[in-house]
Design a protein around this motif. Structure first.
Motif, PDB file in Angstrom:
ATOM      1  N   GLU A   1       0.814  -1.210   0.000  1.00  0.00           N
ATOM      2  CA  GLU A   1       0.000   0.000   0.000  1.00  0.00           C
ATOM      3  C   GLU A   1       0.850   1.263   0.000  1.00  0.00           C
ATOM      4  O   GLU A   1       1.888   1.338   0.649  1.00  0.00           O
TER       5      GLU A   1
ATOM      6  N   ASN B   1       3.674   2.011   2.833  1.00  0.00           N
ATOM      7  CA  ASN B   1       3.224   1.789   4.206  1.00  0.00           C
ATOM      8  C   ASN B   1       4.148   0.767   4.857  1.00  0.00           C
ATOM      9  O   ASN B   1       3.791  -0.392   5.084  1.00  0.00           O
TER      10      ASN B   1
ATOM     11  N   GLU C   1       2.062   7.433  -9.226  1.00  0.00           N
ATOM     12  CA  GLU C   1       1.175   8.230  -8.375  1.00  0.00           C
ATOM     13  C   GLU C   1       1.310   9.709  -8.722  1.00  0.00           C
ATOM     14  O   GLU C   1       0.307  10.437  -8.832  1.00  0.00           O
TER      15      GLU C   1
ATOM     16  N   LYS D   1       3.992  11.038  -0.477  1.00  0.00           N
ATOM     17  CA  LYS D   1       3.455   9.671  -0.501  1.00  0.00           C
ATOM     18  C   LYS D   1       4.589   8.688  -0.263  1.00  0.00           C
ATOM     19  O   LYS D   1       5.693   8.859  -0.782  1.00  0.00           O
TER      20      LYS D   1
ATOM     21  N   TYR E   1       8.585  -0.582  -6.753  1.00  0.00           N
ATOM     22  CA  TYR E   1       7.962   0.444  -5.912  1.00  0.00           C
ATOM     23  C   TYR E   1       8.255   1.850  -6.435  1.00  0.00           C
ATOM     24  O   TYR E   1       7.411   2.749  -6.320  1.00  0.00           O
TER      25      TYR E   1
ATOM     26  N   ASP F   1       5.799   2.549  -9.050  1.00  0.00           N
ATOM     27  CA  ASP F   1       4.476   2.808  -8.465  1.00  0.00           C
ATOM     28  C   ASP F   1       4.384   4.228  -7.909  1.00  0.00           C
ATOM     29  O   ASP F   1       3.371   4.918  -8.100  1.00  0.00           O
TER      30      ASP F   1
ATOM     31  N   ILE G   1       0.638   5.217   1.020  1.00  0.00           N
ATOM     32  CA  ILE G   1      -0.186   6.115   1.823  1.00  0.00           C
ATOM     33  C   ILE G   1       0.284   7.553   1.621  1.00  0.00           C
ATOM     34  O   ILE G   1       1.436   7.808   1.270  1.00  0.00           O
TER      35      ILE G   1
END
Length: 252
Positions: free
Chosen positions: A2, A50, A98, A47, A91, A94, A4
């Motif tokens: 996730e 998590n 975002e 961001k 990651y 990702d 966050i």
């Protein structure tokens, strides 16, 4: 895993990756979090994964960036860092996605970030960014590159302001410009001033406190820029040992 978002509703109890926990008497975390709180109203986004570790992206509308650039309509990436156990697992892709998705949702022209010709500490990795489609749109001495990822072919190119392009200031002696955009500057900026004083030298500390000051700074990387006798030396946050070696090279 996730992703966050850290904002005003959760920043007091969430960690910020590059400085995970407060230690008594250590200003690192509190200085960075206080800086972030003031920037949220200017569109700052932070961001992270998590998880406990360094995997995050931080960005802000370029009009409010703490960087001397002209890039209206872009999102400016302050810091983008994936390290340690999180490398090589997608990651970074990702987190970057975002930022891209946020930019497109806001009808931005694209993304822009300060990097370097070769990988330099505290600057985003140019090899990775160029692999992801970022292009060089401007340069500044001695090694800075302004990279951008336009969302359309006719998007205007961001550029560095003239004030930061020459890696030079008129003031002689040792001068350090810094901000609280990085949690470690509040600790290490005074340390080199103290070490210099022990050697009978002076480091003038210039803390950048406003967007206006940052956007008119003499270096693209306003988080930390160290000058000696008018010449830019480094953007790397100097530990006591590294600064000691610098003084030794100068015969001090």
């Amino acid at each position: 895993m996730e992703i966050i978002r850290i904002d005003s509703s959760n920043i007091d109890h969430e960690h910020i990756c590059c400085a995970i926990s407060d230690k008594k008497g250590d200003p690192c975390v509190s200085s960075k979090k206080n800086w972030m709180k003031r920037q949220f109203e200017n569109g700052l986004v932070f961001k992270r994964l998590n998880a406990r570790g360094k995997a995050f992206i931080e960005y802000i509308p370029a009009e409010n960036a703490w960087c001397p650039i002209d890039g209206d309509g872009y999102l400016f990436i302050n810091c983008f860092w994936v390290s340690g156990q999180f490398k090589g697992q997608g990651y970074g892709n990702d987190l970057l996605q975002e930022c891209i998705s946020d930019g497109k949702a806001q009808n931005k022209k694209g993304l822009v970030v300060v990097s370097s010709a070769k990988k330099i500490p505290f600057l985003s990795d140019p090899k990775y960014l160029k692999h992801k489609g970022f292009q060089v749109c401007d340069t500044a001495e001695p090694y800075f590159e302004l990279l951008y990822l336009p969302f359309c072919e006719d998007a205007p190119k961001p550029k560095f302001k003239e004030c930061c392009k020459n890696a030079f200031i008129e003031e002689k002696g040792m001068v350090l410009y810094y901000t609280n955009q990085c949690p470690h500057t509040e600790k290490y900026a005074p340390k080199i001033a103290e070490l210099a004083q022990e050697k009978g030298q002076i480091v003038k500390l210039v803390k950048i406190e406003t967007v206006f000051q940052a956007q008119n700074a003499p270096s693209p990387f306003t988080t930390y820029c160290f000058f000696s006798d008018g010449q830019f030396v480094t953007n790397e946050i100097l530990s006591e040992s590294k600064f000691g070696k610098f003084l030794e090279k100068k015969g001090l």
